[in-house]
Design a protein around this motif. Structure first.
Motif, mmCIF file in Angstrom:
data_model
loop_
_atom_site.group_PDB
_atom_site.id
_atom_site.type_symbol
_atom_site.label_atom_id
_atom_site.label_comp_id
_atom_site.label_asym_id
_atom_site.label_seq_id
_atom_site.Cartn_x
_atom_site.Cartn_y
_atom_site.Cartn_z
ATOM 1 N N ALA A 86 0.767 -1.110 -0.003
ATOM 2 C CA ALA A 86 0.143 -0.144 0.077
ATOM 3 C C ALA A 86 0.756 1.194 0.129
ATOM 4 C CB ALA A 86 -0.870 0.190 1.172
ATOM 5 N N GLY A 87 0.386 2.394 -0.425
ATOM 6 C CA GLY A 87 0.977 3.596 -0.473
ATOM 7 C C GLY A 87 0.839 4.236 1.015
ATOM 8 N N GLU A 88 1.376 5.599 0.923
ATOM 9 C CA GLU A 88 1.120 6.127 2.241
ATOM 10 C C GLU A 88 -0.301 6.315 2.870
ATOM 11 O OE1 GLU A 88 2.218 7.314 4.978
ATOM 12 O OE2 GLU A 88 3.931 8.852 4.204
ATOM 13 N N ASP A 89 -0.219 6.437 4.076
ATOM 14 C CA ASP A 89 -1.631 6.452 4.814
ATOM 15 C C ASP A 89 -2.236 7.657 4.459
ATOM 16 O OD1 ASP A 89 -3.436 7.278 7.060
ATOM 17 O OD2 ASP A 89 -3.035 5.187 7.577
ATOM 18 N N PRO A 90 -3.581 7.748 4.237
ATOM 19 C CA PRO A 90 -4.124 9.059 3.711
ATOM 20 C C PRO A 90 -4.445 10.130 4.831
ATOM 21 C CG PRO A 90 -5.383 7.134 3.015
ATOM 22 C CD PRO A 90 -4.521 6.573 3.904
ATOM 23 N N ARG A 91 -4.238 9.515 5.982
ATOM 24 C CA ARG A 91 -4.003 10.864 7.182
ATOM 25 C C ARG A 91 -2.783 11.474 7.038
ATOM 26 N NH1 ARG A 91 -3.993 6.977 12.270
ATOM 27 N NH2 ARG A 91 -2.714 5.922 10.710
#
Length: 263
Positions: A86-91
């Motif tokens: 997964a990429g960076e956490d949206p937060r």
């Protein structure tokens, strides 16, 4: 006791600092701040064992170290498995989007790694204080273990139920409202809170452990009202069916689901 407690507190603070420095360097190398979420569970494991080794070596401290390892190890494993590929956490992506690219790492150090390092040290105060005492375990500690195991069960079962729900293609676009998720909209956050109340109860049996009550209070506040459930629901409430789910299901503490209402 005073000198021992000071050693434990300082050693625990140093442990949290080292863990966050290493995590920050790893995050900079891979370009992903969310790696700190894996460290979050592991830093408590490290503090639990450091407290035990630098304290009196009591059975209470050993029990706390083992229990926090059970909780923290499972949490880190679960988050790592979920984050693979997964990429960076949206937060964190949303947080960093407001900062010029050249200043993002420094911003993350101040607002993420430093804050979480200090939070981990403060929340783990029950482990630290208990490590400086040598009172034998009693029935209060047994009650704390039960509360903690309830919390771990809610986290583990809730995560497993959600993962199984997401794997079923027929559930795409639907809101998870089965199993524990029918009793609370956030069984994992509730379970996390119960874990820290259980650890506190175990520590509180031996003076001055009861004075660390702010640790589970602060943890519960963040899980329920600050960076946890409330923040997540600000996004989830936009999904079709989620407002109705909110109407019939307790937000945090598990309660029997209210009857569905017809549209």
């Amino acid at each position: 006791m005073g000198a021992t407690l000071l050693v434990v507190v300082l050693a625990s603070l140093a442990t949290s600092a080292v863990a966050m420095v290493v995590t920050a360097l790893v995050a900079r190398r891979i370009g992903k701040i969310a790696v700190v979420d894996i460290t979050w569970g592991l830093v408590f494991v490290a503090i639990g064992w450091v407290a035990y080794l630098t304290g009196t070596g009591s059975v209470r401290s050993l029990v706390l170290a083992v229990l926090v390892t059970l909780w923290g190890g499972r949490l880190a494993w679960h988050i790592r498995r979920r984050a693979l590929g997964a990429g960076e956490d949206p937060r964190y992506a949303k947080m960093l989007a407001q900062v010029p690219e050249g200043e993002r790492f420094g911003f993350a150090v101040r607002k993420v790694f430093l804050v979480q390092g200090l939070a981990a040290w403060f929340v783990s105060l029950p482990l630290q204080v208990a490590a400086a005492t040598d009172r034998p375990l009693g029935w209060v500690a047994a009650l704390g273990v039960v509360v903690l195991l309830v919390g771990v069960t809610f986290e583990t079962v809730g995560d497993a139920q959600l993962a199984a729900f997401k794997k079923d293609p027929s559930n795409k676009g639907k809101v998870m409202d089965r199993g524990l998720w029918a009793w609370t909209r956030h069984p994992n956050y509730f379970g996390d809170s119960a874990v820290w109340w259980g650890l506190f109860v175990i520590a509180a049996e031996a003076w001055p452990g009861v004075l660390t009550v702010l640790s589970p209070v602060v943890m519960t506040y963040f899980l329920a009202f600050a960076t946890g459930a409330r923040l997540l629901e600000s996004e989830m409430a936009r999904r079709p069916g989620y407002p109705e789910y909110m109407e019939r299901t307790s937000m945090f503490f598990p309660l029997p689901p209210r009857r569905r209402t017809n549209a």
